[in-house]
Write an enzyme that holds these catalytic residues in place. Sequence first.
Site, PDB file in Angstrom:
ATOM      1  CD  GLU A 127      22.569  50.585 -26.335  1.00 16.59           C
ATOM      2  OE1 GLU A 127      22.608  50.133 -25.181  1.00 16.59           O
ATOM      3  OE2 GLU A 127      23.435  50.338 -27.198  1.00 16.59           O
ATOM      4  CG  ASN A 155      29.306  52.533 -24.632  1.00 15.11           C
ATOM      5  OD1 ASN A 155      29.017  52.669 -23.443  1.00 15.11           O
ATOM      6  ND2 ASN A 155      29.085  51.394 -25.283  1.00 15.11           N
ATOM      7  CD  GLU A 156      30.261  48.188 -22.548  1.00 14.29           C
ATOM      8  OE1 GLU A 156      30.180  47.306 -23.408  1.00 14.29           O
ATOM      9  OE2 GLU A 156      29.715  48.097 -21.423  1.00 14.29           O
ATOM     10  CE1 TYR A 201      23.882  46.564 -17.824  1.00 14.76           C
ATOM     11  CE2 TYR A 201      26.087  46.645 -18.748  1.00 14.76           C
ATOM     12  CZ  TYR A 201      24.800  47.126 -18.693  1.00 14.76           C
ATOM     13  OH  TYR A 201      24.414  48.168 -19.510  1.00 14.76           O
ATOM     14  CD  GLU A 231      26.203  50.774 -20.783  1.00 19.16           C
ATOM     15  OE1 GLU A 231      26.081  49.525 -20.771  1.00 19.16           O
ATOM     16  OE2 GLU A 231      26.566  51.421 -21.772  1.00 19.16           O
ATOM     17  CD  GLN A 263      19.610  50.293 -22.433  1.00 22.18           C
ATOM     18  OE1 GLN A 263      18.755  50.675 -23.218  1.00 22.18           O
ATOM     19  NE2 GLN A 263      20.805  49.875 -22.847  1.00 22.18           N
TER      20      GLN A 263
HETATM   21  O1  AHR Z   1      23.074  48.143 -21.887  1.00 19.20           O
HETATM   22  C1  AHR Z   1      23.313  47.177 -22.864  1.00 19.20           C
HETATM   23  C2  AHR Z   1      24.751  47.168 -23.357  1.00 19.20           C
HETATM   24  O2  AHR Z   1      25.596  46.786 -22.328  1.00 19.20           O
HETATM   25  C3  AHR Z   1      25.295  48.487 -23.819  1.00 19.20           C
HETATM   26  O3  AHR Z   1      24.963  48.773 -25.134  1.00 19.20           O
HETATM   27  C4  AHR Z   1      26.777  48.289 -23.685  1.00 19.20           C
HETATM   28  O4  AHR Z   1      27.465  49.486 -23.462  1.00 19.20           O
HETATM   29  C5  AHR Z   1      26.904  47.277 -22.566  1.00 19.20           C
HETATM   30  O5  AHR Z   1      27.727  46.228 -22.896  1.00 19.20           O
END
Ligand code: AHR
Length: 522
Positions: free
Chosen positions: A57, A204-205, A271, A326, A375
């Site tokens: 990103e 995205n999101e 995450y 992600e 990432q």
């Molecule tokens: O990976 C960092 C961020 O995490 C990304 O930009 C977003 O899609 C997510 O919240």
Amino acid sequence: MKNIRLLFLCVSFLVFLSGISTAKTTIEDGLSVNKLTLYVQDNAEVIAPDIYGHFAEHLGRCVYGGFWVGEDSDIDNVRGIRRDVVTALKKLDIPVLRWPGGCFADDYHWKDGIGPRDQRPKTVNTHWGMVTDTNAFGTHEFLDLCEMLECEAYIAGNMGSGTPQEMRDWVEYMTFAGDSELANLRRKNGRKKPWKIKYFGVGNENWGCGGSMTPEYYSELYKHYQTYVRNYPGSKIIKVACGPNGNNTAWAESIMKNIGRSLHGYGQHYYVQASQSWYGHATQFDETEWFALMKKSLNMNDIILRNKEIMDRYDKNKRVELYIDEWGTWWDAEKGTNPRFLYQQNTLRDAVSAGIFLNTFNNHCDRVKMCNIAQISNVLQAMILTDGAKMVTTPTYHVFEMFKVHQGADLLTNDLTCNSYKHDKKTLPSLNVSASKADDGSINITICNLDPTKPADFKCDIKGFSPKTVSARVLTAEAMNMHNTFDAPNAIKPEVFRGVSVKKDMILATLPAKSVTVINVK
Ligand code: AHR
């Protein structure tokens, strides 16, 4: 021999009939040996290579400094892309790379990133620190990187602040082989042939940074925007809808109900940190935080199961694919760095967590077809860290290198009975595993020992396979927080593991505490 074959066929048939999930783990305390049974089946699911995908990103130093330095840089580069980083990444056999975001994607206007670099506009990265983006790295540079890595491209389109026309034009610019203004502009900018774009994300999101939408509103917009993501002659794009975050099953339910019939796949994000309320330190932590991360990483399994349950109700034939586009650990940014740049170190703890995630994706490869760790460099759970001309690979990088044997291989059903890993009166399974059969007929087993203090005696029986030789590699260290630095780049790396043998058709090993092991059986 005939009887053995018959017995094996019966066992395979029973496994098939009983609909046993591809992985079953039972905790049984007091075992002197942890036991794994693997079943080689004819109708095995194939582990899609794209499960081992990555994500880059425009965020902090991921792109700029991470792999893009520009042609005039003193750092050795090929057309502006760092040679050392490409050389390291090529060892991972990266199947697919996602770009340009993330949250950045819904504020990215692709025309800013084409044409002569000195004429590209400077723009503001509104989501990640309000810093200036020179747009030196754009569509041509990204697709050049994909060609260097020999990987597929996953472009995330702008639905949040872009128009359907902007999205359609980008697709035409990249993929149209014929005579049109946009295709000719691409040629003028140096690229004759169209590129192949495997995946295109429609936003995205969008429940958050991508427009704060409800799932119903997103579904309507998705139908609208995706119409213009055209397949020009010779091009076949897989369109990716925005999926839920973590446990948001309401989003998944609504997406499947509203657009499930027209969907190729949706991207779930997940995450992990060491607690609910704060991220935690990347390298300074105790066993409580180690345990918390292991627990959250194992939770990926439940999240996938919940998604599968919803998807199965609307799509029995498994046409719609589940992507975890992600995932990874998210710690406090390293002291002294811009908190919006999400730069974090990466230890053995991250490596064991990555092993758990990848085993989980393998075990659900009937539905999970693509994943992208966040990432690729200098951001979150990175493969590569750079500091000027210096570069180092992380423990997570090594896990991807060890696990690449699973890409495209046949998944083996597994049944694991193991001791618990206990901490503070809480319990987890001590081991986590997946296994597959490669094209050359050999079997690869990847095992994480979650317990940071106890080695695990382990035996493995492979039904329908007679093991002759075995070899292994292990990633472990004395300390839970061992990590590589620019001064000590090889403090933690995989080593040949000699503690594994074959006896009477059984594979025996003593797996070190806090370790990730890959065993190859021939
Ligand atoms: O990976 C960092 C961020 O995490 C990304 O930009 C977003 O899609 C997510 O919240």
